[in-house]
Design an enzyme around this catalytic site. Structure first.
Site, PDB file in Angstrom:
ATOM      1  N   HIS A  51      -9.473   1.055   4.845  1.00 50.25           N
ATOM      2  CA  HIS A  51      -8.206   1.229   5.576  1.00 50.25           C
ATOM      3  C   HIS A  51      -8.436   2.157   6.772  1.00 50.25           C
ATOM      4  CE1 HIS A  51      -4.106   2.394   6.513  1.00 50.25           C
ATOM      5  NE2 HIS A  51      -3.736   1.286   5.881  1.00 50.25           N
TER       6      HIS A  51
ATOM      7  N   ASN B 299       0.868  -1.177   0.000  1.00 47.88           N
ATOM      8  CA  ASN B 299       0.000   0.000   0.000  1.00 47.88           C
ATOM      9  C   ASN B 299       0.903   1.224   0.000  1.00 47.88           C
ATOM     10  OD1 ASN B 299      -1.779   2.051   0.506  1.00 47.88           O
ATOM     11  ND2 ASN B 299      -2.424   1.331   2.529  1.00 47.88           N
ATOM     12  N   TRP B 300       0.987   1.867  -1.149  1.00 48.54           N
ATOM     13  CA  TRP B 300       1.925   2.991  -1.286  1.00 48.54           C
ATOM     14  C   TRP B 300       1.379   4.273  -0.660  1.00 48.54           C
ATOM     15  CZ3 TRP B 300       4.144   2.639  -7.020  1.00 48.54           C
ATOM     16  CH2 TRP B 300       4.765   1.396  -7.184  1.00 48.54           C
ATOM     17  N   LYS B 301       0.137   4.259  -0.240  1.00 47.37           N
ATOM     18  CA  LYS B 301      -0.518   5.427   0.370  1.00 47.37           C
ATOM     19  C   LYS B 301      -0.311   6.655  -0.527  1.00 47.37           C
ATOM     20  CE  LYS B 301      -0.174   3.166   4.786  1.00 47.37           C
ATOM     21  NZ  LYS B 301      -0.054   3.226   6.227  1.00 47.37           N
TER      22      LYS B 301
ATOM     23  N   GLY C 211       2.650   2.304  10.811  1.00 51.76           N
ATOM     24  CA  GLY C 211       3.590   3.418  10.671  1.00 51.76           C
ATOM     25  C   GLY C 211       4.301   3.784  11.963  1.00 51.76           C
TER      26      GLY C 211
ATOM     27  N   GLU D  50      -5.268  -5.050  10.561  1.00 54.12           N
ATOM     28  CA  GLU D  50      -4.262  -4.014  10.767  1.00 54.12           C
ATOM     29  C   GLU D  50      -4.543  -3.308  12.091  1.00 54.12           C
ATOM     30  OE1 GLU D  50      -2.302  -2.792   6.785  1.00 54.12           O
ATOM     31  OE2 GLU D  50      -3.895  -1.393   7.241  1.00 54.12           O
TER      32      GLU D  50
ATOM     33  N   SER E  12       3.651  -2.205  10.279  1.00 50.57           N
ATOM     34  CA  SER E  12       5.111  -2.254  10.465  1.00 50.57           C
ATOM     35  C   SER E  12       5.727  -3.591  10.054  1.00 50.57           C
ATOM     36  CB  SER E  12       5.481  -1.890  11.908  1.00 50.57           C
ATOM     37  OG  SER E  12       5.047  -0.578  12.212  1.00 50.57           O
TER      38      SER E  12
ATOM     39  N   GLU F 152      -6.803   4.525   7.883  1.00 46.19           N
ATOM     40  CA  GLU F 152      -6.585   5.956   7.608  1.00 46.19           C
ATOM     41  C   GLU F 152      -7.821   6.569   6.954  1.00 46.19           C
ATOM     42  OE1 GLU F 152      -2.876   5.367   5.591  1.00 46.19           O
ATOM     43  OE2 GLU F 152      -1.966   4.856   7.517  1.00 46.19           O
TER      44      GLU F 152
ATOM     45  N   GLY G 252       2.973  -1.103   4.330  1.00 45.46           N
ATOM     46  CA  GLY G 252       2.967   0.328   4.024  1.00 45.46           C
ATOM     47  C   GLY G 252       4.378   0.806   3.727  1.00 45.46           C
ATOM     48  N   GLY G 253       5.019   1.386   4.722  1.00 47.74           N
ATOM     49  CA  GLY G 253       6.337   2.021   4.556  1.00 47.74           C
ATOM     50  C   GLY G 253       7.354   1.169   3.811  1.00 47.74           C
TER      51      GLY G 253
HETATM   52  P1  13P Z   1       3.125   0.373   7.740  1.00 46.74           P
HETATM   53  O1  13P Z   1       3.674  -0.893   7.124  1.00 46.74           O
HETATM   54  O2  13P Z   1       3.841   1.605   7.281  1.00 46.74           O
HETATM   55  O3  13P Z   1       3.030   0.266   9.230  1.00 46.74           O
HETATM   56  O4  13P Z   1       1.619   0.553   7.198  1.00 46.74           O
HETATM   57  C1  13P Z   1       0.751  -0.508   7.275  1.00 46.74           C
HETATM   58  C2  13P Z   1      -0.458  -0.180   6.488  1.00 46.74           C
HETATM   59  O5  13P Z   1      -1.212   0.689   6.842  1.00 46.74           O
HETATM   60  C3  13P Z   1      -0.697  -0.939   5.253  1.00 46.74           C
HETATM   61  O6  13P Z   1      -1.964  -0.701   4.764  1.00 46.74           O
END
Ligand code: 13P
Length: 258
Positions: free
Chosen positions: A98, A9-11, A176, A170, A216, A100, A237-238
């Site tokens: 998600h 997920n590149w956000k 994050g 999640e 993470s 977020e 994510g990251g």
């Molecule tokens: P991180 O891997 O940056 O913690 O993010 C997880 C995430 O929200 C994937 O959708």
């Protein structure tokens, strides 16, 4: 046997040029890895880069996903993108609900439910995110929150449809933050989620349902997480923003034999 699924997920990261570079690098690193029959590898870039990333990964072992969608096919809904449009851009997956989106953009279990139905209608595999916040975990409400999210998000969705869906557990406190759930904590939640789906859809469907962990995930913790009996993949994510770390995650996940 449930097929492992690793999604990035590149956000809200990567311009078009950066996205093409990342997709090219991943294609190069992962080309000789197992094909889509053995592992699903999915990239979810921002909407602006979907078409260009699709052009890079077309005919490879990597699939494309959107990060959200609206439930109507078209109309006067400024700023929204529909499932029909995602499909048109080359997507086969879409992240829905998600945390977020729930936290910053008013997503609810009811809107998640409408989006899941629309995604399925367009032949997209929804990756549906559920998970508790830190406050909820500290108040021992984790299971209640997961139950409420699962019950309401999957309202009126049948057992056949559930098999075309992926769940992403999640925990919001692990997103994050660098604070990963321990494999035992993640397994406990995944097992609970699977049991919820056993009650909703029966043993057979629930045993076939894929549940990814997100929060993470890094190359160093991938193997231990994926080795857990109810963890079927990762939503990253990251660490998905970098060729080396995401390809390492995929490679380590593909080596796990259950
Ligand atoms: P991180 O891997 O940056 O913690 O993010 C997880 C995430 O929200 C994937 O959708």
């Amino acid at each position: 046997m449930r097929k492992t699924i690793i999604a990035g997920n590149w956000k809200m990261y990567k311009t078009i040029v950066e996205a093409i570079e990342l997709a090219n690098g991943l294609k190069r690193e992962l080309f000789d890895l197992a094909g889509p029959d053995e592992i699903d590898i999915v990239l979810c870039p921002p909407f602006t880069a979907l078409t260009e990333v699709f052009e890079v990964i077309i005919n490879s072992n990597i699939g494309l996903g959107g990060q959200d969608m609206y439930w109507q096919d078209e109309g006067a809904f400024t700023g929204e993108v529909s499932g029909k449009m995602l499909k048109d851009a080359g997507c086969s997956f879409v992240i829905i609900g998600h945390s977020e989106r729930r936290q910053f953009f008013g997503e609810t279990n009811e809107t998640v439910n409408k989006k899941i139905k629309a995604a399925l209608k367009h032949g997209l595999t929804p990756i549906v995110c559920i998970g508790e916040t830190l406050a909820e975990r500290e108040k021992n409400m984790t299971f209640d929150v997961l139950k409420e999210q699962a019950h309401n998000s999957f309202k009126d969705i049948n057992a056949e449809e559930i098999l075309k869906t992926v769940i992403a557990y999640e925990p919001v406190w692990a997103i994050g933050t660098g604070k990963t759930a321990t494999p035992a904590q993640a397994q406990e939640a995944h097992e609970y989620i699977r049991d919820l789906f056993v009650k909703l859809y029966g043993e057979k469907a629930a045993r076939a349902l894929r549940i990814q962990y997100g929060g993470s995930v890094k190359p160093e913790n991938t193997a231990e997480l994926i080795s857990q009996p109810d963890i079927d993949g990762a939503l990253v994510g990251g660490a998905s923003l970098n060729i080396e770390s995401f390809s390492q995650i995929v490679k380590r996940a593909s080596e796990v034999k259950k």
